[in-house]
Design an enzyme around this catalytic site. Sequence first.
Site, PDB file in Angstrom:
ATOM      1  N   ARG A 103     -14.182   4.461 -35.656  1.00 16.70           N
ATOM      2  CA  ARG A 103     -14.313   3.090 -35.654  1.00 16.70           C
ATOM      3  C   ARG A 103     -15.390   2.198 -35.397  1.00 16.70           C
ATOM      4  O   ARG A 103     -15.481   0.956 -35.783  1.00 16.70           O
ATOM      5  CB  ARG A 103     -13.036   2.844 -34.805  1.00 16.70           C
ATOM      6  CG  ARG A 103     -11.671   3.407 -34.870  1.00 16.70           C
ATOM      7  CD  ARG A 103     -10.919   3.368 -33.621  1.00 16.70           C
ATOM      8  NE  ARG A 103     -10.365   2.095 -33.453  1.00 16.70           N
ATOM      9  CZ  ARG A 103      -9.799   1.694 -32.213  1.00 16.70           C
ATOM     10  NH1 ARG A 103      -9.617   2.835 -31.303  1.00 16.70           N
ATOM     11  NH2 ARG A 103      -9.158   0.498 -32.082  1.00 16.70           N
ATOM     12  N   GLN A 151     -14.959  -0.914 -40.824  1.00 16.61           N
ATOM     13  CA  GLN A 151     -13.992  -1.621 -39.889  1.00 16.61           C
ATOM     14  C   GLN A 151     -13.063  -2.337 -40.793  1.00 16.61           C
ATOM     15  O   GLN A 151     -11.928  -2.342 -40.029  1.00 16.61           O
ATOM     16  CB  GLN A 151     -15.054  -2.925 -39.245  1.00 16.61           C
ATOM     17  CG  GLN A 151     -15.621  -2.192 -38.014  1.00 16.61           C
ATOM     18  CD  GLN A 151     -16.662  -2.957 -37.359  1.00 16.61           C
ATOM     19  OE1 GLN A 151     -16.623  -4.017 -37.399  1.00 16.61           O
ATOM     20  NE2 GLN A 151     -17.414  -2.409 -36.371  1.00 16.61           N
ATOM     21  N   ASP A 199      -9.805  -0.161 -40.204  1.00 14.14           N
ATOM     22  CA  ASP A 199      -9.513   0.348 -38.764  1.00 14.14           C
ATOM     23  C   ASP A 199      -8.042  -0.221 -38.640  1.00 14.14           C
ATOM     24  O   ASP A 199      -7.825  -1.268 -37.824  1.00 14.14           O
ATOM     25  CB  ASP A 199     -10.422  -0.431 -37.947  1.00 14.14           C
ATOM     26  CG  ASP A 199     -10.278   0.115 -36.299  1.00 14.14           C
ATOM     27  OD1 ASP A 199      -9.362   0.843 -36.375  1.00 14.14           O
ATOM     28  OD2 ASP A 199     -11.088  -0.177 -35.536  1.00 14.14           O
ATOM     29  N   SER A 248      -7.027  -0.542 -34.947  1.00 12.24           N
ATOM     30  CA  SER A 248      -7.300  -2.029 -34.347  1.00 12.24           C
ATOM     31  C   SER A 248      -6.459  -3.025 -34.636  1.00 12.24           C
ATOM     32  O   SER A 248      -6.041  -3.849 -34.097  1.00 12.24           O
ATOM     33  CB  SER A 248      -8.869  -2.386 -34.446  1.00 12.24           C
ATOM     34  OG  SER A 248      -9.745  -1.618 -33.753  1.00 12.24           O
ATOM     35  N   TYR A 300     -14.808   4.690 -25.895  1.00 14.61           N
ATOM     36  CA  TYR A 300     -13.505   5.109 -25.208  1.00 14.61           C
ATOM     37  C   TYR A 300     -13.739   5.214 -23.506  1.00 14.61           C
ATOM     38  O   TYR A 300     -14.698   5.413 -23.069  1.00 14.61           O
ATOM     39  CB  TYR A 300     -12.520   6.168 -25.754  1.00 14.61           C
ATOM     40  CG  TYR A 300     -12.260   5.928 -27.162  1.00 14.61           C
ATOM     41  CD1 TYR A 300     -11.167   5.002 -27.449  1.00 14.61           C
ATOM     42  CD2 TYR A 300     -13.063   6.440 -28.173  1.00 14.61           C
ATOM     43  CE1 TYR A 300     -10.587   4.852 -28.557  1.00 14.61           C
ATOM     44  CE2 TYR A 300     -12.558   6.186 -29.404  1.00 14.61           C
ATOM     45  CZ  TYR A 300     -11.417   5.434 -29.609  1.00 14.61           C
ATOM     46  OH  TYR A 300     -11.104   5.056 -30.932  1.00 14.61           O
TER      47      TYR A 300
HETATM   48  P1  NAD Z   1      -7.679   2.361 -26.342  1.00  9.03           P
HETATM   49  O1  NAD Z   1      -6.223   2.142 -26.803  1.00  9.03           O
HETATM   50  O2  NAD Z   1      -7.896   3.820 -26.147  1.00  9.03           O
HETATM   51  O3  NAD Z   1      -7.387   2.005 -24.397  1.00  9.03           O
HETATM   52  C1  NAD Z   1      -7.175   0.786 -24.158  1.00  9.03           C
HETATM   53  C2  NAD Z   1      -8.117   0.552 -22.802  1.00  9.03           C
HETATM   54  O4  NAD Z   1      -7.639   1.022 -21.895  1.00  9.03           O
HETATM   55  C3  NAD Z   1      -9.500   0.894 -22.993  1.00  9.03           C
HETATM   56  O5  NAD Z   1     -10.123  -0.507 -23.012  1.00  9.03           O
HETATM   57  C4  NAD Z   1      -9.964   1.580 -21.858  1.00  9.03           C
HETATM   58  O6  NAD Z   1     -11.016   1.833 -21.296  1.00  9.03           O
HETATM   59  C5  NAD Z   1      -8.869   1.310 -20.959  1.00  9.03           C
HETATM   60  N1  NAD Z   1      -8.592   2.400 -19.998  1.00  9.03           N
HETATM   61  C6  NAD Z   1      -8.388   3.765 -20.096  1.00  9.03           C
HETATM   62  N2  NAD Z   1      -8.133   4.342 -18.775  1.00  9.03           N
HETATM   63  C7  NAD Z   1      -8.021   3.186 -17.932  1.00  9.03           C
HETATM   64  C8  NAD Z   1      -7.690   3.033 -16.547  1.00  9.03           C
HETATM   65  N3  NAD Z   1      -7.628   4.368 -15.822  1.00  9.03           N
HETATM   66  N4  NAD Z   1      -7.655   2.173 -15.853  1.00  9.03           N
HETATM   67  C9  NAD Z   1      -7.920   0.901 -16.712  1.00  9.03           C
HETATM   68  N5  NAD Z   1      -8.487   0.809 -17.926  1.00  9.03           N
HETATM   69  C10 NAD Z   1      -8.408   1.985 -18.574  1.00  9.03           C
HETATM   70  O7  NAD Z   1      -8.515   1.418 -26.746  1.00  9.03           O
HETATM   71  P2  NAD Z   1      -9.010   0.870 -27.885  1.00  9.03           P
HETATM   72  O8  NAD Z   1      -8.419  -0.625 -27.772  1.00  9.03           O
HETATM   73  O9  NAD Z   1      -8.881   1.437 -29.023  1.00  9.03           O
HETATM   74  O10 NAD Z   1     -10.572   0.430 -27.693  1.00  9.03           O
HETATM   75  C11 NAD Z   1     -11.609   1.305 -27.440  1.00  9.03           C
HETATM   76  C12 NAD Z   1     -12.994   1.235 -27.327  1.00  9.03           C
HETATM   77  O11 NAD Z   1     -13.249   0.985 -28.898  1.00  9.03           O
HETATM   78  C13 NAD Z   1     -13.019  -0.434 -26.969  1.00  9.03           C
HETATM   79  O12 NAD Z   1     -14.556  -0.358 -26.248  1.00  9.03           O
HETATM   80  C14 NAD Z   1     -13.199  -1.148 -28.058  1.00  9.03           C
HETATM   81  O13 NAD Z   1     -14.084  -2.302 -27.913  1.00  9.03           O
HETATM   82  C15 NAD Z   1     -13.912  -0.276 -29.327  1.00  9.03           C
HETATM   83  N6  NAD Z   1     -13.671  -0.324 -30.691  1.00  9.03           N
HETATM   84  C16 NAD Z   1     -14.740  -0.768 -31.139  1.00  9.03           C
HETATM   85  C17 NAD Z   1     -14.403  -0.912 -32.328  1.00  9.03           C
HETATM   86  C18 NAD Z   1     -15.789  -1.380 -33.196  1.00  9.03           C
HETATM   87  O14 NAD Z   1     -17.066  -1.073 -32.892  1.00  9.03           O
HETATM   88  N7  NAD Z   1     -15.495  -1.639 -34.641  1.00  9.03           N
HETATM   89  C19 NAD Z   1     -13.585  -0.977 -33.105  1.00  9.03           C
HETATM   90  C20 NAD Z   1     -12.323  -0.709 -32.273  1.00  9.03           C
HETATM   91  C21 NAD Z   1     -12.596  -0.444 -31.147  1.00  9.03           C
END
Ligand code: NAD
Length: 391
Positions: A121, A127, A130, A133, A228
């Site tokens: 991702r 992107q 994705d 997302s 993550y």
């Molecule tokens: P996810 O669905 O895996 O998790 C949701 C959130 O839960 C995350 O932010 C994680 O840090 C948080 N989390 C996990 N354990 C926790 C705890 N014990 N207490 C509190 N919070 C907790 O995450 P996601 O929405 O798929 O995104 C993950 C990461 O990937 C983020 O940093 C996001 O910005 C990044 N991302 C980047 C891109 C990109 O670069 N294009 C695209 C999608 C996501």
Amino acid sequence: MKAAVVKETSPGERRVALVPDAIAKLRPAGIDVLVETGAGDGAWLADSVYADAGASIVSAAEIYRTADVILTVTRPSAAAISELREGQAVIGMLAPLVDPELAATLAARGVTAISLDGLPRTLSRAQAMDALSSQSNVAGYKAALVAAGEFGRFFPLLITAAGTARPAKVLVLGAGVAGLQAIGTARRLGAVVSGYDVRPAAKSEVESLGATFVELTSVSSAAGEGGYARELTAGERQAQQEELSGHIARHDVVITTAQVPGRRPPLLVTEDTVKAMAPGSVIVDMGASALGGNVTGSHPGQTVVTGNGVTIVGADNLPATMPTAASNAYSRNISALLLHLTRDGALAIDTSDEIQAGVVIAHDGKIVHEAVASLVPQPTQGGSGVDGPSD
Ligand code: NAD
């Protein structure tokens, strides 16, 4: 190449893999679209709209007989799998790390399995593909609306002749894609919003949405690989639960979105914490799952009211409750991936490509994705059609 859109069969699933707009964009790449009768009904997309856009409306039997690629949102049903032919491909959100048996079954049938949830991702050229997302974005928005719907008071500050209503205080735990959208939506509804995450990078993102970032003194950074979070240790988990408890009790509404890839969702809101909340408070647990969620006592698809008057909503497939928005976004994701995989009017599987290495799970009768293969029991003798993990 014939790409076919099937009618989703999971209970409550209303999304559809392609919307009519996509059909004209696929044709220049030599892709003709077949649509199963009624495939778009759940998203208010009639067969006639697909036909007007250039698709052929056909039966499921014809799809399984003639299509080269089958496009789905979630995993195909057992009945559909039994219809798949050797050499056909299935593209969808197949959750192979959660359901590696499906990958093994598809491999054994000689079906190429391609899963959008394996996409790298952070790669900028990926992107547009994705789907995790895009669907989390829909889910986060809907979670804030569900919370507002269950809450017995207003979200915004309202000053009326009949009195002044103070704004709701909303706390969002987990500030990834879904959490940030829930924060933005609750803010747009006028609530006073705070956000928390174990990844320090989330602080600036929460603040950029006009919310306050909650910092815990008991848990330091838990940033893991690829953006993550990592799983917390038992000690960190307990400290986090205890420190969060005080913050949670001071809020009217809590939306939990915390996930750790490949693990059960972390428990953030314990039974004691729920007991400390005021009557009328609302919790929406987006982590609710059969294995347990972010909140003690949450069950997917169920809303319970505790003895002390706290409503706990166990979210269950929120994107399916906004089928048109979710399908529009998913259709763009899966079209972008399909175009990426297509050369000269046919699928060109090449796992030396970084995107394909993430999404291609089974091909040529084998599981080709190492992480998935490592989850499938290996036969003692050869001939299962499943590649073992490399040494
Ligand atoms: P996810 O669905 O895996 O998790 C949701 C959130 O839960 C995350 O932010 C994680 O840090 C948080 N989390 C996990 N354990 C926790 C705890 N014990 N207490 C509190 N919070 C907790 O995450 P996601 O929405 O798929 O995104 C993950 C990461 O990937 C983020 O940093 C996001 O910005 C990044 N991302 C980047 C891109 C990109 O670069 N294009 C695209 C999608 C996501």
